[in-house]
Scaffold this motif. Structure first.
Motif, mmCIF file in Angstrom:
data_model
loop_
_atom_site.group_PDB
_atom_site.id
_atom_site.type_symbol
_atom_site.label_atom_id
_atom_site.label_comp_id
_atom_site.label_asym_id
_atom_site.label_seq_id
_atom_site.Cartn_x
_atom_site.Cartn_y
_atom_site.Cartn_z
ATOM 1 N N ALA A 18 0.807 -1.221 0.000
ATOM 2 C CA ALA A 18 0.000 0.000 0.000
ATOM 3 C C ALA A 18 0.840 1.271 0.000
ATOM 4 O O ALA A 18 1.848 1.373 0.702
ATOM 5 C CB ALA A 18 -0.941 0.002 1.199
ATOM 6 N N ASP A 19 0.387 2.249 -0.770
ATOM 7 C CA ASP A 19 0.943 3.612 -0.711
ATOM 8 C C ASP A 19 0.223 4.420 0.366
ATOM 9 O O ASP A 19 0.859 5.149 1.137
ATOM 10 C CB ASP A 19 0.792 4.300 -2.067
ATOM 11 N N ASP A 20 -1.109 4.308 0.385
ATOM 12 C CA ASP A 20 -1.930 5.059 1.334
ATOM 13 C C ASP A 20 -2.869 4.093 2.050
ATOM 14 O O ASP A 20 -3.094 2.967 1.590
ATOM 15 C CB ASP A 20 -2.748 6.130 0.602
ATOM 16 N N VAL A 21 -3.431 4.547 3.150
ATOM 17 C CA VAL A 21 -4.317 3.690 3.925
ATOM 18 C C VAL A 21 -5.433 4.520 4.550
ATOM 19 O O VAL A 21 -5.221 5.668 4.942
ATOM 20 C CB VAL A 21 -3.521 2.927 5.019
ATOM 21 N N THR A 22 -6.624 3.921 4.594
ATOM 22 C CA THR A 22 -7.762 4.493 5.318
ATOM 23 C C THR A 22 -8.278 3.423 6.265
ATOM 24 O O THR A 22 -8.468 2.279 5.862
ATOM 25 C CB THR A 22 -8.881 4.934 4.360
ATOM 26 N N ILE A 23 -8.492 3.802 7.532
ATOM 27 C CA ILE A 23 -8.956 2.850 8.545
ATOM 28 C C ILE A 23 -10.359 3.230 8.969
ATOM 29 O O ILE A 23 -10.627 4.386 9.318
ATOM 30 C CB ILE A 23 -8.020 2.829 9.770
ATOM 31 N N LEU A 24 -11.265 2.244 8.938
ATOM 32 C CA LEU A 24 -12.651 2.432 9.368
ATOM 33 C C LEU A 24 -12.892 1.698 10.678
ATOM 34 O O LEU A 24 -12.346 0.620 10.909
ATOM 35 C CB LEU A 24 -13.630 1.903 8.320
ATOM 36 N N ARG A 25 -13.728 2.287 11.527
ATOM 37 C CA ARG A 25 -14.186 1.611 12.743
ATOM 38 C C ARG A 25 -15.612 2.048 13.029
ATOM 39 O O ARG A 25 -15.905 3.245 13.122
ATOM 40 C CB ARG A 25 -13.285 1.928 13.935
ATOM 41 N N ARG A 26 -16.510 1.061 13.087
ATOM 42 C CA ARG A 26 -17.928 1.312 13.378
ATOM 43 C C ARG A 26 -18.529 2.374 12.467
ATOM 44 O O ARG A 26 -19.264 3.264 12.910
ATOM 45 C CB ARG A 26 -18.112 1.687 14.846
ATOM 46 N N GLY A 27 -18.195 2.275 11.189
ATOM 47 C CA GLY A 27 -18.792 3.159 10.199
ATOM 48 C C GLY A 27 -18.160 4.517 10.062
ATOM 49 O O GLY A 27 -18.630 5.335 9.266
ATOM 50 N N HIS A 28 -17.108 4.815 10.832
ATOM 51 C CA HIS A 28 -16.429 6.110 10.781
ATOM 52 C C HIS A 28 -14.994 5.931 10.305
ATOM 53 O O HIS A 28 -14.356 4.904 10.567
ATOM 54 C CB HIS A 28 -16.392 6.774 12.156
ATOM 55 N N VAL A 29 -14.469 6.938 9.636
ATOM 56 C CA VAL A 29 -13.039 6.975 9.328
ATOM 57 C C VAL A 29 -12.305 7.416 10.586
ATOM 58 O O VAL A 29 -12.590 8.485 11.145
ATOM 59 C CB VAL A 29 -12.741 7.943 8.169
ATOM 60 N N VAL A 30 -11.352 6.596 11.039
ATOM 61 C CA VAL A 30 -10.596 6.933 12.255
ATOM 62 C C VAL A 30 -9.124 7.201 11.944
ATOM 63 O O VAL A 30 -8.365 7.582 12.834
ATOM 64 C CB VAL A 30 -10.712 5.822 13.311
ATOM 65 N N GLY A 31 -8.712 7.015 10.710
ATOM 66 C CA GLY A 31 -7.343 7.319 10.327
ATOM 67 C C GLY A 31 -7.185 7.291 8.824
ATOM 68 O O GLY A 31 -7.866 6.520 8.123
ATOM 69 N N HIS A 32 -6.305 8.140 8.300
ATOM 70 C CA HIS A 32 -6.119 8.239 6.855
ATOM 71 C C HIS A 32 -4.786 8.897 6.597
ATOM 72 O O HIS A 32 -4.390 9.835 7.290
ATOM 73 C CB HIS A 32 -7.255 9.076 6.247
ATOM 74 N N GLY A 33 -4.052 8.384 5.627
ATOM 75 C CA GLY A 33 -2.795 9.031 5.270
ATOM 76 C C GLY A 33 -1.851 8.101 4.550
ATOM 77 O O GLY A 33 -2.228 7.005 4.116
ATOM 78 N N ARG A 34 -0.607 8.549 4.394
ATOM 79 C CA ARG A 34 0.420 7.709 3.794
ATOM 80 C C ARG A 34 0.694 6.527 4.711
ATOM 81 O O ARG A 34 0.792 6.672 5.930
ATOM 82 C CB ARG A 34 1.705 8.507 3.591
ATOM 83 N N HIS A 35 0.836 5.349 4.136
ATOM 84 C CA HIS A 35 1.096 4.175 4.966
ATOM 85 C C HIS A 35 2.388 4.320 5.755
ATOM 86 O O HIS A 35 2.482 3.856 6.896
ATOM 87 C CB HIS A 35 1.163 2.913 4.103
ATOM 88 N N ALA A 36 3.375 4.996 5.169
ATOM 89 C CA ALA A 36 4.659 5.170 5.847
ATOM 90 C C ALA A 36 4.536 5.949 7.153
ATOM 91 O O ALA A 36 5.426 5.877 8.005
ATOM 92 C CB ALA A 36 5.648 5.865 4.910
ATOM 93 N N ASP A 37 3.433 6.681 7.333
ATOM 94 C CA ASP A 37 3.246 7.466 8.550
ATOM 95 C C ASP A 37 2.668 6.656 9.708
ATOM 96 O O ASP A 37 2.504 7.177 10.802
ATOM 97 C CB ASP A 37 2.332 8.665 8.266
#
Length: 549
Positions: A229-248
């Motif tokens: 992955a270059d980038d990542v978005t994390i979901l929890r219980r229907g909400h976005v809880v994190g987003h950004g470059r995977h390296a971060d």
């Protein structure tokens, strides 16, 4: 830049004629929301996917990943929010509209016609030429050129029914690309692949991005995110809880975002127990497959108390039939079965359970529980005639419910109580119900098929913990899994099947790697660990069949 849900909440949809303030993303979801009655599956979810990148979407089961992908592919319609392609708002009323806009999706369960060839599946519905005269040569030439360019090589004239899972997956990807996909959504694409097949898929994904395709990658496996992955978005219980470059992000941060701070314990494989008493012996077993043909050819295997033995193999190589034969739900046509030193004949599922075998099937919903029955009935239906659950000739329902409450707490089953119907539970919680039932019986041998398939990191960790606890109590456990990494993490021994035979019986250790196991699964023993006494197929040749089962 690492972004939180608060940061993403500030992303406002542009007006219809308002240009974006920065360079347009290939694909954007802006504050998408979707509810089913009282259940909110997605709440103002924003996702921004850079062109020619691999964007991973992570989250536990029920986090909202599937609903989000269905909206991006036109299967579901958002209640509010906006979808943009290259900065332009689009409407996707159905998958056909998504395909027309250059969005393709490969689901976990492929939508191919088994009797058709690869080329026919790929071109189905968009064949060149006139309806009464399809240009088959043009189909083969154009798909062949696409296949070569993307490194997705398949036999285009071969029927899909005769292809491996990895080959069928390539057909699905080519089908999307042939229809002009510029954005490709891959839903848990490695669930049934060997390490070598997974590597080939990742190589193909990198070629796709280099050629201009943008890839959305849904997975539970953090190691795959790190690799691809270059980038990542994390979901929890229907909400976005994190987003950004995977390296971060580091692994601990991703896990914490996914599970919300709950502790997730990584299980190490238990140490081998060569001096422990023998729990079971299976000698020269031959088992009939679903087509009436012999699927397992004279396989022998011993299990000791307290060990976890993993079974692996490419789908269709006999490992599942071997497990189901031991469980008594497939015919064992030759061989000998001993449980606790006692030879057993006329093997059936009922006799297997009476002999002390527990069984967790692959299809936990249709074969593991009665969906309409409450949790308490699913836990104790097979032992209402013994174990103190009858009093004065009647069922002691109070005792059953109190025992069910204890198991619900012990196995962390997320439910409203013991009377909740099993069909209203998530897949992970249904799996916990089945495991609670089987482990609480105190089996001598526990057979488990695909213990965590489709489960999130938290549910998988709890199931691994339950299996380890049962092994510490002396239960011998035989686990079949398509996930080689899972087998390496929880097994003391690893048995590899190829073409219906046991080709390697390995003691787990640092020298046993996913690459070695993958090579054995594909029929090559050249990469076997040099010091392992059972690394070569010749070392584990099955003996002649014993007495009748």
């Amino acid at each position: 830049m690492l972004m939180t849900n608060h940061d993403l909440a500030t992303v406002e949809p542009h007006g219809a004629g308002e240009p974006p303030t920065g360079p347009p993303y290939r694909l954007e979801a802006v504050k998408l929301s979707k509810a089913y009655g009282q259940l909110t599956a997605n709440h103002e979810v924003s996702l921004r996917v850079t062109s020619q990148s691999v964007h991973a979407v992570l989250g536990e089961n029920g986090a909202g990943k599937s609903t989000l992908m269905k909206m991006l592919y036109g299967v579901e319609q958002p209640d509010s929010g906006q979808i943009r392609l290259d900065g332009v708002p689009v409407k996707l009323p159905n998958p056909k509209a998504a395909v027309a806009h250059g969005i393709g999706m490969v689901f976990q369960h492929f939508g191919l016609v088994p009797s058709l060839t690869a080329a026919e599946n790929i071109a189905l519905g968009v064949e060149p030429g006139r309806p009464w005269r399809i240009d088959k040569r043009e189909i083969l030439d154009s798909i062949g050129a696409l296949s070569d360019a993307m490194g997705l090589h398949v036999d285009l004239k071969r029927p899909v029914a005769r292809m491996s899972t990895a080959q069928q997956q390539r057909v699905e990807i080519l089908k999307a690309l042939y229809r002009g996909a510029r954005v490709l959504i891959l839903d848990e694409p490695t669930a049934l692949l060997t390490p070598q097949e997974r590597r080939a898929l990742f190589d193909a994904v990198r070629r796709l991005t280099e050629a201009g395709t943008t890839v959305l990658f849904i997975t539970h496996k953090l190691s795959e995110v790190a690799e691809l992955a270059d980038d990542v978005t994390i979901l929890r219980r229907g909400h976005v809880v994190g987003h950004g470059r995977h390296a971060d992000f580091n692994t601990a941060q991703l896990v914490e975002l996914m599970v919300g701070g709950r502790p997730v314990t990584a299980r190490r494989a238990p140490a081998p127990l060569p001096t422990a008493p023998k729990a079971a012996s299976f000698t020269g077993l031959s088992v009939t497959g679903s087509q009436g043909r012999e699927a397992v050819h004279g396989v022998s295997l011993d299990l000791r108390e307290g060990e976890v033995c993993g079974l692996v193999g490419v789908d269709g190589n006999g490992q599942l039939e071997f497990l189901e034969g031991i469980a008594g739900i497939r015919p064992v046509t030759a061989g000998r079965i001993e449980i606790g030193g006692v030879a057993l004949r006329r093997w059936t599922h009922r006799r297997a359970r009476a002999a002390g075998l527990g069984y967790v099937p692959e299809d936990r919903l249709s074969a593991g529980v009665v969906p309409a029955f409450p949790i308490v009935d699913n836990m104790f239906a097979d032992r209402i005639t013994y174990g103190g659950y009858r009093r004065h000739g009647r069922l002691d329902k109070s005792r059953m419910r109190s025992e069910a409450v204890r198991l619900i707490e012990d196995f962390d089953i997320r439910c409203t109580g013991p009377l909740q119907p099993a069909e209203r539970l998530s897949g992970g919680n249904i799996q916990k119900v089945v495991l609670a039932r089987e482990i609480s019986r105190g089996p001598k041998v526990l057979l488990v098929a695909e213990p965590t398939r489709g489960l999130d990191i938290g549910a998988a960790a709890r199931i691994h913990e339950a299996l380890a606890d049962a092994a510490r109590e002396g239960t011998a456990i035989l686990v079949l899994s398509s996930d080689v990494d899972e087998v390496l993490a929880i097994s003391s021994r690893i048995c590899v099947f190829h073409e219906g035979r046991l080709v390697a019986d390995l003691v787990n250790g640092d020298e046993v790697t996913a690459e070695i196991i993958g090579a054995l699964m594909l029929g090559s023993a050249e990469d076997g660990p040099a010091d392992s006494p059972a690394a070569s197929p010749a070392d584990v040749a099955p003996p002649a069949a014993g007495g009748g089962a």
